[in-house]
Design a protein around this motif. Sequence first.
Motif: not given
Lengths: 85, 313
Positions: B259-270, B275-283
Motif C-alpha cells: 500500500e505504501g509503494l508508488p503506483k508505478d512500481t513494478p510488482i509481481v504476484f506469484q 491462478v490465485r496470483s492473477r486474482a491478486a494482480a487484478d486487485e
Amino acid sequence: MSDHPTDFKGSINEAIASSIVGLIPDAKVEVSGGGGHFSIVVVSPVFAGKSTLESQRLVYGAITHLMKGDLAPVHAVDSLKTKVP
Amino acid sequence: MQMGHMPLPEALRAQLQQLVTTNAVLLFMKGNRSAPACGFSAQVIKILDEVVPDYETVNVLADPVLRDGIKEFSSWPTIPQLYIKGQFVGGCDIVKEMFASGELHKLVEGAVPPPSPPTITLTEGAASAIKAAASDVEGEVLRLEVSASFENELFFDVKKEGDFVVEVAGISILVDRATARRADGTTIDFVDGPKGAGFKIENPREPARVRSLSAKELARLLDAGEIAELYDVRPEVERKRASIARARPLDDEGLARLEGLPKDTPIVFQCHHGVRSRAAADEAIRAGFTRVYNLEGGIEAWSHDVDPTVPRY
C-alpha cells in the motif's frame, strides 16, 4: 441475488418506501428485492416535466441515508423507475 | 433532502470540478476500463466502448475520499457516474436508457472534438524492418490499428476514406479515425530476441492491465534489478513447503508495504500455479497500480525452469 452484510434492523423494503413517501407525500412506491439489491418503482405527479436524472435524483435524495457506508442496508438499486400517474 | 450531511471540502470540490471539465467524457467507476470491479460499471464501459473511441475513467476504489466526494458532488449515491462536458449525465440505468434512445450518441458527438493525426514514433530498427517488408508489397501502405481494448495490429492495406496518413522516417502509416484518437504517442520498435523477431508497440494511452511473466523472464528481471517487488500470495502452510527466496509473503506486513509503494512500481504476484496470483494482480490493478505482473505457472514453473532446488508439491 447476492448477499451483503448490514447492521440494519427491521424491514429494509418498508424503510425505503417510507423514506420516499416522507419526501414525496403523494408518491405510490413499490419496492422489491433483498440481499442489499432492490428495485424501486415510484409513481407521483411530482415527476411531471422533470428529466429522468432529476426524477431519480429526487428519489435517491430520499434514501441516501440507507445507502451510506460499508454496512448500508441498500447496497445497490438495480432498477429505479419514476412515473407520472 | 437527506443529502449533504457531510459537507464537501472546498479543495475536493475544486479537484472534482477540474476533473469533470478537463475530460470531455469521464466515468467515475469501480475498477478500470480493462477490469471493471462491479457489474454496473462493466455495463457502462461496454456502452461507452461502443459509442466513444476515447474516454477517461476514475477508479473510486483507489481513493475512499474521492468515492464519497463524488457522491456528494453529484448528489447521486451510487457508482458509476458519467460526466460529459462537465455535466452529470447519470448512472448505469440512465446511460442504458440514453444509449437505447440514441441520445447518448448525440451528447458524445457534441462533446468530443474531431480526431487529429496522431504522433507516431518509429525506432531505426522498426523503420528498416518496415522498409524491407514494404519492398515485397505493391500499392499497399502500412496500417496501424488500435482496437477499443487497445490491441495493436500492424499490416499492409489500401487507403480508405477518412484515413489519416502519418509520415514518419520516410514511411507512410495509415490510421483510421478511431485509431487516431487512441494511438497518439505510440512508439513502434522492432525487437529481435530469443523468442523471435517482431514489432513491439508501446502506447502510453493503453489502460493498465496485468501482464504475464514467465519464470525465466522474472529471474532475469530480478537479477537485473528491474523488479524488486515479488509477492507470494499463498498461505503460510504452502510457503513452508516451498518458497522463492526473494518473494515476500502477502501477509499483513506485505499488504502494508504494498500500500505504501508508488503506483508505478513494478510488482509481481506469484502462487502455486499462477491462478490465485492473477486474482491478486487484478486487485492491484483495481487499486491503481500500473505495472503489475503475474508469474505464469507459479512456483511450479520457477522450480522447473529456474531453480530446481525449490521443492515441487
